[in-house]
Design a protein around this motif. Sequence first.
Motif, PDB file in Angstrom:
ATOM      1  N   LEU A  75       0.824  -1.199   0.000  1.00 45.27           N
ATOM      2  CA  LEU A  75       0.000   0.000   0.000  1.00 45.27           C
ATOM      3  C   LEU A  75       0.864   1.258   0.000  1.00 45.27           C
ATOM      4  CD1 LEU A  75      -2.706   1.426   0.191  1.00 45.27           C
ATOM      5  CD2 LEU A  75      -2.666   1.066   2.669  1.00 45.27           C
ATOM      6  N   LEU A  76       1.936   1.251   0.776  1.00 44.83           N
ATOM      7  CA  LEU A  76       2.840   2.398   0.786  1.00 44.83           C
ATOM      8  C   LEU A  76       3.487   2.599  -0.579  1.00 44.83           C
ATOM      9  CD1 LEU A  76       4.277   4.626   2.347  1.00 44.83           C
ATOM     10  CD2 LEU A  76       5.964   2.942   3.094  1.00 44.83           C
ATOM     11  N   ASP A  79      -0.655   8.761   5.467  1.00 41.29           N
ATOM     12  CA  ASP A  79      -1.545   7.769   6.089  1.00 41.29           C
ATOM     13  C   ASP A  79      -0.948   6.368   6.019  1.00 41.29           C
ATOM     14  OD1 ASP A  79      -3.341   9.680   6.758  1.00 41.29           O
ATOM     15  OD2 ASP A  79      -4.690   9.329   5.059  1.00 41.29           O
ATOM     16  N   SER A  80      -0.326   6.043   4.914  1.00 35.60           N
ATOM     17  CA  SER A  80       0.294   4.718   4.783  1.00 35.60           C
ATOM     18  C   SER A  80       1.450   4.554   5.760  1.00 35.60           C
ATOM     19  CB  SER A  80       0.782   4.511   3.346  1.00 35.60           C
ATOM     20  OG  SER A  80      -0.284   4.601   2.425  1.00 35.60           O
ATOM     21  N   ILE A  81       2.245   5.604   5.905  1.00 37.69           N
ATOM     22  CA  ILE A  81       3.369   5.530   6.847  1.00 37.69           C
ATOM     23  C   ILE A  81       2.868   5.395   8.273  1.00 37.69           C
ATOM     24  CG2 ILE A  81       5.318   6.817   7.779  1.00 37.69           C
ATOM     25  CD1 ILE A  81       5.715   8.014   4.995  1.00 37.69           C
ATOM     26  N   ARG A  83       3.663   2.297  10.826  1.00 43.10           N
ATOM     27  CA  ARG A  83       4.273   2.500  12.153  1.00 43.10           C
ATOM     28  C   ARG A  83       3.335   2.045  13.265  1.00 43.10           C
ATOM     29  NH1 ARG A  83       6.098   8.523  12.555  1.00 43.10           N
ATOM     30  NH2 ARG A  83       6.682   7.788  14.636  1.00 43.10           N
ATOM     31  N   ARG A  84       2.023   2.276  13.089  1.00 43.95           N
ATOM     32  CA  ARG A  84       1.074   1.832  14.096  1.00 43.95           C
ATOM     33  C   ARG A  84       1.123   0.317  14.263  1.00 43.95           C
ATOM     34  NH1 ARG A  84      -3.380   3.636  11.913  1.00 43.95           N
ATOM     35  NH2 ARG A  84      -3.484   5.599  13.081  1.00 43.95           N
ATOM     36  N   SER A  85       1.207  -0.396  13.160  1.00 39.47           N
ATOM     37  CA  SER A  85       1.275  -1.870  13.258  1.00 39.47           C
ATOM     38  C   SER A  85       2.550  -2.321  13.957  1.00 39.47           C
ATOM     39  CB  SER A  85       1.200  -2.471  11.855  1.00 39.47           C
ATOM     40  OG  SER A  85       2.348  -2.118  11.102  1.00 39.47           O
ATOM     41  N   ARG A 104       3.570   5.866  -5.673  1.00 40.84           N
ATOM     42  CA  ARG A 104       3.525   5.941  -7.138  1.00 40.84           C
ATOM     43  C   ARG A 104       2.289   6.668  -7.663  1.00 40.84           C
ATOM     44  NH1 ARG A 104       2.865   0.904  -8.734  1.00 40.84           N
ATOM     45  NH2 ARG A 104       3.078  -0.100  -6.723  1.00 40.84           N
ATOM     46  N   PHE A 105       1.152   6.507  -6.981  1.00 39.68           N
ATOM     47  CA  PHE A 105      -0.090   7.057  -7.515  1.00 39.68           C
ATOM     48  C   PHE A 105      -0.802   8.022  -6.562  1.00 39.68           C
ATOM     49  CE2 PHE A 105       0.425   2.802  -9.380  1.00 39.68           C
ATOM     50  CZ  PHE A 105       0.460   3.124 -10.724  1.00 39.68           C
ATOM     51  N   GLY A 106      -0.418   8.047  -5.282  1.00 35.08           N
ATOM     52  CA  GLY A 106      -1.164   8.846  -4.317  1.00 35.08           C
ATOM     53  C   GLY A 106      -0.575  10.221  -4.117  1.00 35.08           C
ATOM     54  N   ASP A 107      -1.260  10.991  -3.249  1.00 34.23           N
ATOM     55  CA  ASP A 107      -0.790  12.324  -2.903  1.00 34.23           C
ATOM     56  C   ASP A 107      -0.067  12.280  -1.562  1.00 34.23           C
ATOM     57  OD1 ASP A 107      -2.882  11.722  -1.323  1.00 34.23           O
ATOM     58  OD2 ASP A 107      -4.113  13.473  -1.807  1.00 34.23           O
ATOM     59  N   ARG A 108       0.285  13.457  -1.054  1.00 31.90           N
ATOM     60  CA  ARG A 108       1.045  13.527   0.195  1.00 31.90           C
ATOM     61  C   ARG A 108       0.241  12.978   1.361  1.00 31.90           C
ATOM     62  NH1 ARG A 108       3.417  19.127   2.920  1.00 31.90           N
ATOM     63  NH2 ARG A 108       4.202  18.155   4.844  1.00 31.90           N
ATOM     64  N   HIS A 109      -1.055  13.287   1.372  1.00 30.47           N
ATOM     65  CA  HIS A 109      -1.900  12.806   2.469  1.00 30.47           C
ATOM     66  C   HIS A 109      -1.977  11.281   2.473  1.00 30.47           C
ATOM     67  CE1 HIS A 109      -5.062  12.890   5.472  1.00 30.47           C
ATOM     68  NE2 HIS A 109      -5.806  12.111   4.692  1.00 30.47           N
TER      69      HIS A 109
END
Length: 711
Positions: A308-309, A323-325, A329-331, A314-319
Amino acid sequence: MLPTPRRVKNKAPAPVQLTAEHLIREARELHGDGSVTVCLPAESKKRRIVDADELAEHRLERRARFEAIVRRAGSGRGGCGDASSEWMRYARWEESPGGGGGDPARARSVYERALAGGAPAYRDHGVWIKYAQFEARGGRVGHARNVLDRAVAILPRADRIWSEYLRMEDLLGATDNARVVFDRWTSWRPGADAWAAYAAFELRHGELDRARAVHERHVAALPCADAFILFAEFETKLKNLDRAPRVYEHAGSLLAAAGDNDDTAVLLAAFADFEERCGEPDRARAIYQHALRGEPPEPRAEELREKLLSLEKRFGDRHGVEDSIVTKRRSQYERAVTTNPLCYDAWFDLIRLEESANTGDANRIRDLYRRAVANVPPAAAAAEKRHWRRYIYLWINYALFEELDAEDVARARGVYRECLRTIPHKKFSFSNICVMAAELEIRDKNLAAARRLLGNAIGVAPRPKLSRRYIEIELQLGNVGRCRILSQKFIEHAPSSSHVWRSYAALEKKLGETDRARSVYDLAVSQPALDAPELVWTDYIQFEIDAGELDRARQLYERLLGKTQHLNVWVSYAEFEATACSGGAAIAGNAAEKAERVRRCRAVCRRADEHFRGCADDPAMKEARAMLLQQWLAKEAAFGDLGEVEPVEKKTPRRVKRKRSLLADGNGGGGGCEEFFDYIFGDEEDATAAAGFKLMKAAYEWKNSGHVITY
């Protein structure tokens, strides 16, 4: 005597050389049944055969050798390989025209005997396959099919035998027979490779519907992620982009209903990859997020988060990337606190992450704090305060979160109250918690509750910090009477604490009560025992100096010298006299005042020198006197014209290295000598020299009186 070695005359090599193989063979024969066996090689030296009788005799000998070898290999006493390989060599020899004559019946008999010889042979896939290949090489296809039918009936889980069977049917062009064999194989529910081979077989023959039916049978027989992924990839290769998503969706519903989170995660990861290849990053992102919400096992979850990260980068924005990071880290932090709930640093990291990522979700952060503080240090660590330090900071952060972020004073008050109930006050306590709870009440304008908290805390576990903070609060409120009462109570609890006396005196000085402060200092220095009396005396003397009471300061120095003759006291006394005068002026006074200061300072230094000189037997006192003279000399030099440097320089010591003997201990050890440094002062050296001169003068007069010295 040792026998004389005999001389070897014949040094030629023996006709038969012993090798390690001979020794091992003889050892095995001795451990056998007593009969002598010989391990003959299957291939001997080439020999010339001249007629048919000799050839028959040669073949008879070779068969006898092979029979001996396989018999010995089967009994486990051989040294020529395992049973299956020896049977195969025997069969190949019978099959070859130059060996056993190429008689198929004899070779078939050897194979049958090998298979009937025991479990190791008929379970060996290679024996069945070589048997079938032997029949196929001779054009006996029916015999080969019979062999393979027997093999798959005995070993239905041997994929290698099934593959050989299908390869033979495919080479023969028997498509219908191959389908029958595939159907028989798949009825045993083999792995994905078997179904993939079946579908590939149908595709080679242009049977797309049959290949699709094979995959449908596969997912019906084994509804797992690998089967559905194989089916979807089959549809993708055929460019059926409308069928492949339906396969994934149907598989996801089946696996989710079965409750297999691991297989579901694998399937959804493949589904997301498919959508990404099709140019649908939004659908792939939604699939990844749906998979992570299903709480898959940790290795799979970590893989999904990494994918997902990568997709967001590759396709997402900064937000989306952030969220992926955060999810990743939460996991990691969740895994850390699950593995070791007493790792409070991991709890701090997880809570800090949630506070930065979920600024508006107070309930989620509150639940995390509750989970964290529920992990109380174990009973084995309850007696040591160091195991509780990190844990207490969880409570502090929890209370600050409720007060500052959630703006809920009632919840913050409840957090402090629960924390105070958790701490084992009989073993140790934390003053910060009580002070912070009282300060919360003060901010909430509940002064009575703050006083009650601090009073109870001092009664349960009296600590200097509690009393000091309580006094500061009352002083800020202008309650001087309460401050004095608290200070007196504090002194009653710890009369030997220098800090308590100094704090009380500082309070009175701050209030401008000079007489009260002097009385407190008098009581303090009159105590029989103090943990740091030098601090009290220093404050008391400095207090009198600041008040301009120089005579009182001199009296204090004299009282202190009556208790101790320490070097620092003398040096401080001399410094005081050098910088003070009767009028309280500084050094820059008139000549008379300056001369008076010099005289007083020199008098103190002389008294100190006389004191240390009288204790010259103690090496520590000698060193103290040397340091005193150094300080005295510096002061005389600083006095300028009024200074008397030369008399002090004459007393300056000389440092010498000496030796002294060591006393032997009771165990017979010890003795010898050791080196040490000693000080020879100028006045002592002059006295010693004078005494030596008198002795030499008396000896000279005694000699001149007519006495003869004999040796």
